[in-house]
Design a protein around this motif. Structure first.
Motif, PDB file in Angstrom:
ATOM      1  N   SER A   1      -0.930   6.494 -11.531  1.00  0.00           N
ATOM      2  CA  SER A   1      -2.211   5.814 -11.339  1.00  0.00           C
ATOM      3  C   SER A   1      -3.257   6.490 -12.239  1.00  0.00           C
ATOM      4  O   SER A   1      -2.906   7.315 -13.089  1.00  0.00           O
ATOM      5  CB  SER A   1      -2.632   5.877  -9.865  1.00  0.00           C
ATOM      6  OG  SER A   1      -3.747   5.036  -9.645  1.00  0.00           O
ATOM      7  N   CYS A   2      -4.517   6.147 -12.088  1.00  0.00           N
ATOM      8  CA  CYS A   2      -5.589   6.796 -12.855  1.00  0.00           C
ATOM      9  C   CYS A   2      -6.890   6.569 -12.075  1.00  0.00           C
ATOM     10  O   CYS A   2      -6.944   5.705 -11.191  1.00  0.00           O
ATOM     11  CB  CYS A   2      -5.678   6.215 -14.269  1.00  0.00           C
ATOM     12  SG  CYS A   2      -6.175   4.486 -14.331  1.00  0.00           S
ATOM     13  N   PRO A   3      -7.948   7.324 -12.347  1.00  0.00           N
ATOM     14  CA  PRO A   3      -9.180   7.199 -11.558  1.00  0.00           C
ATOM     15  C   PRO A   3      -9.736   5.778 -11.546  1.00  0.00           C
ATOM     16  O   PRO A   3     -10.226   5.303 -10.510  1.00  0.00           O
ATOM     17  CB  PRO A   3     -10.147   8.164 -12.259  1.00  0.00           C
ATOM     18  CG  PRO A   3      -9.274   9.144 -12.966  1.00  0.00           C
ATOM     19  CD  PRO A   3      -8.016   8.411 -13.328  1.00  0.00           C
TER      20      PRO A   3
ATOM     21  N   SER B   1       0.830  -1.214   0.000  1.00  0.00           N
ATOM     22  CA  SER B   1       0.000   0.000   0.000  1.00  0.00           C
ATOM     23  C   SER B   1       0.862   1.261   0.000  1.00  0.00           C
ATOM     24  O   SER B   1       0.533   2.247  -0.658  1.00  0.00           O
ATOM     25  CB  SER B   1      -0.944  -0.001   1.205  1.00  0.00           C
ATOM     26  OG  SER B   1      -1.845  -1.087   1.089  1.00  0.00           O
TER      27      SER B   1
ATOM     28  N   HIS C   1       2.120   1.836  -3.362  1.00  0.00           N
ATOM     29  CA  HIS C   1       1.097   2.431  -4.229  1.00  0.00           C
ATOM     30  C   HIS C   1       0.998   3.945  -4.034  1.00  0.00           C
ATOM     31  O   HIS C   1       0.869   4.695  -5.007  1.00  0.00           O
ATOM     32  CB  HIS C   1      -0.281   1.792  -4.024  1.00  0.00           C
ATOM     33  CG  HIS C   1      -1.298   2.447  -4.903  1.00  0.00           C
ATOM     34  ND1 HIS C   1      -1.303   2.253  -6.268  1.00  0.00           N
ATOM     35  CD2 HIS C   1      -2.276   3.360  -4.650  1.00  0.00           C
ATOM     36  CE1 HIS C   1      -2.252   3.009  -6.815  1.00  0.00           C
ATOM     37  NE2 HIS C   1      -2.858   3.687  -5.844  1.00  0.00           N
TER      38      HIS C   1
ATOM     39  N   LYS D   1      -2.353  -2.217  -4.434  1.00  0.00           N
ATOM     40  CA  LYS D   1      -1.549  -1.297  -5.259  1.00  0.00           C
ATOM     41  C   LYS D   1      -1.829  -1.544  -6.735  1.00  0.00           C
ATOM     42  O   LYS D   1      -2.354  -2.610  -7.096  1.00  0.00           O
ATOM     43  CB  LYS D   1      -0.051  -1.460  -4.970  1.00  0.00           C
ATOM     44  CG  LYS D   1       0.533  -2.788  -5.409  1.00  0.00           C
ATOM     45  CD  LYS D   1       1.997  -2.905  -5.018  1.00  0.00           C
ATOM     46  CE  LYS D   1       2.955  -2.263  -5.989  1.00  0.00           C
ATOM     47  NZ  LYS D   1       3.041  -2.930  -7.292  1.00  0.00           N
TER      48      LYS D   1
ATOM     49  N   GLU E   1      -7.734   3.743  -9.112  1.00  0.00           N
ATOM     50  CA  GLU E   1      -8.019   4.200  -7.739  1.00  0.00           C
ATOM     51  C   GLU E   1      -9.360   3.646  -7.263  1.00  0.00           C
ATOM     52  O   GLU E   1      -9.504   3.224  -6.113  1.00  0.00           O
ATOM     53  CB  GLU E   1      -8.012   5.733  -7.665  1.00  0.00           C
ATOM     54  CG  GLU E   1      -6.637   6.352  -7.843  1.00  0.00           C
ATOM     55  CD  GLU E   1      -5.622   5.851  -6.817  1.00  0.00           C
ATOM     56  OE1 GLU E   1      -5.948   5.785  -5.616  1.00  0.00           O
ATOM     57  OE2 GLU E   1      -4.493   5.491  -7.215  1.00  0.00           O
ATOM     58  N   ASN E   2     -10.318   3.639  -8.165  1.00  0.00           N
ATOM     59  CA  ASN E   2     -11.650   3.138  -7.863  1.00  0.00           C
ATOM     60  C   ASN E   2     -11.600   1.664  -7.405  1.00  0.00           C
ATOM     61  O   ASN E   2     -12.181   1.279  -6.388  1.00  0.00           O
ATOM     62  CB  ASN E   2     -12.450   3.300  -9.175  1.00  0.00           C
ATOM     63  CG  ASN E   2     -13.895   2.986  -9.011  1.00  0.00           C
ATOM     64  OD1 ASN E   2     -14.425   3.106  -7.916  1.00  0.00           O
ATOM     65  ND2 ASN E   2     -14.537   2.558 -10.092  1.00  0.00           N
TER      66      ASN E   2
ATOM     67  N   ILE F   1      -8.922   0.088  -6.306  1.00  0.00           N
ATOM     68  CA  ILE F   1      -8.071   0.007  -5.111  1.00  0.00           C
ATOM     69  C   ILE F   1      -8.881   0.362  -3.861  1.00  0.00           C
ATOM     70  O   ILE F   1      -8.806  -0.334  -2.837  1.00  0.00           O
ATOM     71  CB  ILE F   1      -6.823   0.910  -5.304  1.00  0.00           C
ATOM     72  CG1 ILE F   1      -5.840   0.170  -6.230  1.00  0.00           C
ATOM     73  CG2 ILE F   1      -6.168   1.276  -3.988  1.00  0.00           C
ATOM     74  CD1 ILE F   1      -4.698   0.988  -6.743  1.00  0.00           C
ATOM     75  N   VAL F   2      -9.691   1.405  -3.945  1.00  0.00           N
ATOM     76  CA  VAL F   2     -10.529   1.816  -2.807  1.00  0.00           C
ATOM     77  C   VAL F   2     -11.520   0.698  -2.474  1.00  0.00           C
ATOM     78  O   VAL F   2     -11.757   0.374  -1.299  1.00  0.00           O
ATOM     79  CB  VAL F   2     -11.260   3.149  -3.142  1.00  0.00           C
ATOM     80  CG1 VAL F   2     -12.365   3.429  -2.140  1.00  0.00           C
ATOM     81  CG2 VAL F   2     -10.259   4.297  -3.180  1.00  0.00           C
TER      82      VAL F   2
ATOM     83  N   ARG G   1       1.225   6.649  -6.900  1.00  0.00           N
ATOM     84  CA  ARG G   1       0.137   7.605  -7.150  1.00  0.00           C
ATOM     85  C   ARG G   1       0.683   9.032  -7.177  1.00  0.00           C
ATOM     86  O   ARG G   1       0.362   9.820  -8.057  1.00  0.00           O
ATOM     87  CB  ARG G   1      -0.932   7.452  -6.071  1.00  0.00           C
ATOM     88  CG  ARG G   1      -2.227   8.146  -6.438  1.00  0.00           C
ATOM     89  CD  ARG G   1      -3.292   7.867  -5.434  1.00  0.00           C
ATOM     90  NE  ARG G   1      -3.036   8.602  -4.195  1.00  0.00           N
ATOM     91  CZ  ARG G   1      -3.760   8.458  -3.084  1.00  0.00           C
ATOM     92  NH1 ARG G   1      -4.758   7.591  -3.038  1.00  0.00           N
ATOM     93  NH2 ARG G   1      -3.487   9.164  -2.016  1.00  0.00           N
TER      94      ARG G   1
END
Ligand code: PMV
Length: 365
Positions: free
Chosen positions: A290-292, A278, A281, A309, A295-296, A298-299, A285
């Protein structure tokens, strides 16, 4: 008939920083790619006419191992999605190199190789025949196959297909399986395998013996389905460092995190492995790779995981989650719109799955 298979890979630590000499860690995954070869009246690939320019890796291997050999039907199967940073082209190259070698055999003299490619040559990469003597015996099938040779040939043809740029991380991981560490120095306390060089860059390739207590953790791989070329992502990081050279500290920090991850992997401390993933990552980021969509995913995966990551070049492609609850993590990623695969950590490497007599070819007759 001959069939060989090799696993895909994902990067646990150190992508992008490895370009600047820091260690990167990759593991083989359960998803595999198989290459099956059979006699045929003309050259075929997956039932269609074989066009060498559409299959540069296979063509480059045929030039090395099948010069003037009889035509073959080549069938490629497996579950590694292409162009998603999971090593599909390296797995193809490793499996094809082994299948062609098993099918054509290897000349042996006095129980030793009389031809082939080996890391014990000073420059490591494709280097012509090992010995010049003519062998008096030919071995086909499993006795002819050599993991290190498949790895060297795969690296050479990957580099040729990518305009001379390819690190041996993918080819070594897909050939040897398990967990592989690449660095520009020999890393203390790791099992050093060999060095590889290409275009004046030298890499030290190591394997890590993972702790046996890791059998209750899985990797869930989440694919965004977005294709982002590795070269574009690497160029982006180069630009950022060019604009602000002090950001090289971030690259060095990734190296420190990778080394922490390696120690945790060896000790079987999976919570610590997850934390290092993490942290790695967050650094990636910050670097802007990274990119949206990543991230989506990953969250979504984080609450049920030990660590999350992006893996590989970023900007799209895949993320990974280290988890003790693969079903829950996989469902969370799917709900967020990703396609998932579940894998153990450090799957087996190259295998000769099938070999039936008579051999496909004996070039020495
Ligand atoms: O293209 P991938 O997903 O196998 O990974 C690229 C890793 C980088 O560090 C970004 C590039 C490299 O050559 O090591």
């Amino acid at each position: 008939m001959v069939q060989a298979s090799a696993p895909g890979k994902c990067i646990l630590f150190g992508e992008h920083a490895v370009v600047y000499g820091q260690p990167a860690v990759a593991v083989a995954i359960d998803q595999r790619l198989a290459v099956k070869l059979e006699h045929c009246n003309d050259w075929r690939i997956d039932g269609m006419k074989f066009h060498p320019q559409r299959h540069p890796h296979v063509k480059a291997l045929m030039d090395r191992l099948w010069n003037n050999g009889p035509p073959l039907s080549i069938k490629i199967s497996g579950d590694i999605p292409p162009a998603s940073g999971l090593g599909s082209s390296a797995a193809l190259s490793v499996a094809a190199a082994a299948a062609l070698r098993a099918g054509r055999g290897r000349q042996i003299k006095d129980d030793d190789w009389a031809e082939g490619w080996t890391a014990s040559r000073p420059n490591g990469v494709y280097d012509g025949p090992w010995k010049s003597e003519i062998g008096d015996e030919v071995e086909h099938g499993i006795n002819a196959v050599d993991v290190d040779e498949a790895s060297i040939l795969a690296h050479a043809v990957e580099a040729a297909a990518q305009g001379g740029r390819a690190s041996p991380l993918d080819s070594s991981t897909c050939a040897h399986g398990g967990c592989i560490v690449l660095s520009n120095v020999v890393e203390k306390d790791l099992n050093w395998l060999y060095s590889r060089s290409l275009n004046n860059v030298q890499w030290q390739v190591h394997s890590i013996q993972l702790s046996p207590v890791i059998d209750d953790v899985w990797l869930v791989i989440g694919n965004t389905g977005i294709h982002a070329p590795t070269s574009k992502q690497v160029a982006r990081v180069a630009e950022i460092l060019d604009e602000n050279p002090t950001r090289m500290r971030e690259i060095e920090t990734i190296g420190i995190i990778s080394r922490r991850g390696i120690n945790a992997l060896k000790a079987g401390e999976m919570e610590a492995v997850g934390r290092a993933m993490s942290e790695n990552h967050l650094m990636l980021r910050n670097l802007g790779v990274s990119c949206p969509e990543l991230e989506n995913l990953i969250v979504a995966a984080a609450p049920s995981s030990l660590g999350v990551k992006l893996t590989g070049a970023g900007g799209g492609g895949c993320m990974i989650a280290l988890t003790r609850n693969p079903k829950e993590t996989s469902e969370a990623i799917e709900l967020a719109g990703g396609r998932t695969m579940i894998s153990r950590l450090a799957a087996p490497g190259l295998a000769l799955d099938e070999f039936s007599e008579p051999p496909l070819w004996n070039p020495f007759e």
